[in-house]
Motif scaffolding. Sequence first.
Motif, PDB file in Angstrom:
ATOM      1  N   LEU A  12       0.805  -1.231   0.000  1.00  0.00           N
ATOM      2  CA  LEU A  12       0.000   0.000   0.000  1.00  0.00           C
ATOM      3  C   LEU A  12       0.835   1.278   0.000  1.00  0.00           C
ATOM      4  O   LEU A  12       1.822   1.390   0.732  1.00  0.00           O
ATOM      5  N   SER A  17       3.863   1.033   7.718  1.00  0.00           N
ATOM      6  CA  SER A  17       5.252   0.544   7.850  1.00  0.00           C
ATOM      7  C   SER A  17       6.180   1.299   6.906  1.00  0.00           C
ATOM      8  O   SER A  17       7.347   1.550   7.229  1.00  0.00           O
ATOM      9  N   ALA A  94       4.254  -5.213   6.889  1.00  0.00           N
ATOM     10  CA  ALA A  94       2.812  -5.145   7.127  1.00  0.00           C
ATOM     11  C   ALA A  94       2.371  -6.526   7.588  1.00  0.00           C
ATOM     12  O   ALA A  94       2.733  -7.525   6.960  1.00  0.00           O
ATOM     13  N   MET A  95       1.621  -6.594   8.680  1.00  0.00           N
ATOM     14  CA  MET A  95       1.113  -7.923   9.073  1.00  0.00           C
ATOM     15  C   MET A  95       0.002  -8.322   8.106  1.00  0.00           C
ATOM     16  O   MET A  95      -0.981  -7.595   7.938  1.00  0.00           O
ATOM     17  N   HIS A  96       0.176  -9.453   7.473  1.00  0.00           N
ATOM     18  CA  HIS A  96      -0.859 -10.021   6.600  1.00  0.00           C
ATOM     19  C   HIS A  96      -1.196 -11.412   7.084  1.00  0.00           C
ATOM     20  O   HIS A  96      -0.318 -12.287   7.137  1.00  0.00           O
ATOM     21  N   PHE A  98      -1.716 -12.627   9.972  1.00  0.00           N
ATOM     22  CA  PHE A  98      -0.936 -12.932  11.182  1.00  0.00           C
ATOM     23  C   PHE A  98       0.550 -13.172  10.914  1.00  0.00           C
ATOM     24  O   PHE A  98       1.308 -13.504  11.822  1.00  0.00           O
ATOM     25  N   GLY A 141      -3.165  -4.270  11.909  1.00  0.00           N
ATOM     26  CA  GLY A 141      -4.498  -3.729  12.175  1.00  0.00           C
ATOM     27  C   GLY A 141      -4.891  -3.898  13.629  1.00  0.00           C
ATOM     28  O   GLY A 141      -5.469  -3.015  14.256  1.00  0.00           O
ATOM     29  N   THR A 180      -3.640  -0.288  13.711  1.00  0.00           N
ATOM     30  CA  THR A 180      -3.828   0.671  12.604  1.00  0.00           C
ATOM     31  C   THR A 180      -5.238   0.614  12.004  1.00  0.00           C
ATOM     32  O   THR A 180      -5.607   1.504  11.242  1.00  0.00           O
TER      33      THR A 180
HETATM   34  C1  LIG Z   1      -4.326  -8.800   3.134  1.00  0.00           C
HETATM   35  C2  LIG Z   1      -4.317  -8.224   4.512  1.00  0.00           C
HETATM   36  C3  LIG Z   1      -4.253  -9.061   5.594  1.00  0.00           C
HETATM   37  C4  LIG Z   1      -4.233  -8.537   6.890  1.00  0.00           C
HETATM   38  N1  LIG Z   1      -4.149  -9.390   7.936  1.00  0.00           N
HETATM   39  C5  LIG Z   1      -4.117  -8.876   9.188  1.00  0.00           C
HETATM   40  C6  LIG Z   1      -3.986  -9.732  10.314  1.00  0.00           C
HETATM   41  O1  LIG Z   1      -3.901 -10.938  10.204  1.00  0.00           O
HETATM   42  N2  LIG Z   1      -3.965  -9.158  11.521  1.00  0.00           N
HETATM   43  C7  LIG Z   1      -4.024  -7.811  11.720  1.00  0.00           C
HETATM   44  O2  LIG Z   1      -3.958  -7.350  12.838  1.00  0.00           O
HETATM   45  N3  LIG Z   1      -4.133  -6.974  10.658  1.00  0.00           N
HETATM   46  C8  LIG Z   1      -4.173  -7.473   9.415  1.00  0.00           C
HETATM   47  N4  LIG Z   1      -4.273  -6.637   8.344  1.00  0.00           N
HETATM   48  C9  LIG Z   1      -4.233  -5.185   8.577  1.00  0.00           C
HETATM   49  C10 LIG Z   1      -2.808  -4.676   8.372  1.00  0.00           C
HETATM   50  O3  LIG Z   1      -1.913  -5.369   9.226  1.00  0.00           O
HETATM   51  C11 LIG Z   1      -2.728  -3.183   8.639  1.00  0.00           C
HETATM   52  O4  LIG Z   1      -3.499  -2.547   7.650  1.00  0.00           O
HETATM   53  C12 LIG Z   1      -1.325  -2.659   8.618  1.00  0.00           C
HETATM   54  O5  LIG Z   1      -1.359  -1.266   8.795  1.00  0.00           O
HETATM   55  C13 LIG Z   1      -0.609  -3.055   7.363  1.00  0.00           C
HETATM   56  O6  LIG Z   1       0.661  -2.425   7.265  1.00  0.00           O
HETATM   57  P1  LIG Z   1       0.884  -1.246   6.215  1.00  0.00           P
HETATM   58  O7  LIG Z   1       0.031  -0.099   6.684  1.00  0.00           O
HETATM   59  O8  LIG Z   1       2.319  -0.954   6.292  1.00  0.00           O
HETATM   60  O9  LIG Z   1       0.458  -1.751   4.870  1.00  0.00           O
HETATM   61  C14 LIG Z   1      -4.292  -7.134   7.067  1.00  0.00           C
HETATM   62  C15 LIG Z   1      -4.361  -6.296   5.962  1.00  0.00           C
HETATM   63  C16 LIG Z   1      -4.378  -6.828   4.695  1.00  0.00           C
HETATM   64  C17 LIG Z   1      -4.428  -5.902   3.516  1.00  0.00           C
END
Ligand SMILES: Cc1cc2nc3c(=O)[nH]c(=O)nc-3n(C[C@H](O)[C@H](O)[C@H](O)COP(=O)(O)O)c2cc1C
Length: 206
Positions: A12, A17, A94-96, A98, A141, A180
């Motif tokens: 994104l 991050s 970024a957590m995706h 888990f 998130g 987040t």
């Molecule tokens: C495909 C996807 C999977 C995600 N899985 C999780 C998750 O398992 N646990 C969580 O807390 N947040 C999850 N999130 C939310 C992201 O961790 C959160 O948006 C975070 O800010 C991502 O980092 P970034 O802002 O650097 O992209 C997910 C988001 C996406 C898009």
Amino acid sequence: MPTLLHIDSSPLETSVSRELGREFVKTWKAKNPGGRVIYRDLAGQAPTGINSTWILSAYTPAASRTPEQIEALALSEELVGELERADEYVFGIAMHNFSIPSVLKLWIDQIARVGRTFAYGEYGPKGLLQGKKATVLVASGGVYAVDTPMAAYDFVEPYFKTVLGFMGVTDVTFVSAGGTSALMGGKVNRGEFLKPTLEKVREVAA
Ligand SMILES: Cc1cc2nc3c(=O)[nH]c(=O)nc-3n(C[C@H](O)[C@H](O)[C@H](O)COP(=O)(O)O)c2cc1C
């Protein structure tokens, strides 16, 4: 002059991050005016996955590799070279689901190489990336703070710490921006929300 390897993995543009990583680099550059930064955006250009040729090549002694095997390891050599040249690393994760983004797993598969980043010795595996320092900036998130029930769902920090440690990188600092999801919908001010984490990032980078 020191070299920093900066790696991003979020897909994104508005990534948290990525913002933390930019702050880290800004502070690091101010502290190391002559320093060099190598930048890799794994989401912009995902590493290729490893295949059977890659695996056979990795386990073939360098002097005996065929041109095809050398070619199969070219990207791996480039990425390992960046880890070797840099004194310090900063990762934006970024957590995706888990865990880490899939592009970062592809990168790990390319750089975890016997004889290059780790070796098997008399006393078991030994990391070959010695004397390096790493900072890992994780956005999620949800909140996965230690001593909370959610901590057990965090497979980013334990996994990434293990991978780095396996390659000899044990001086690792994690900075987490948990929660987040509160930023979605614009109800929470992003600047206010990120302020304490950005402060921590500046402290670590300095
Ligand atoms: C495909 C996807 C999977 C995600 N899985 C999780 C998750 O398992 N646990 C969580 O807390 N947040 C999850 N999130 C939310 C992201 O961790 C959160 O948006 C975070 O800010 C991502 O980092 P970034 O802002 O650097 O992209 C997910 C988001 C996406 C898009």
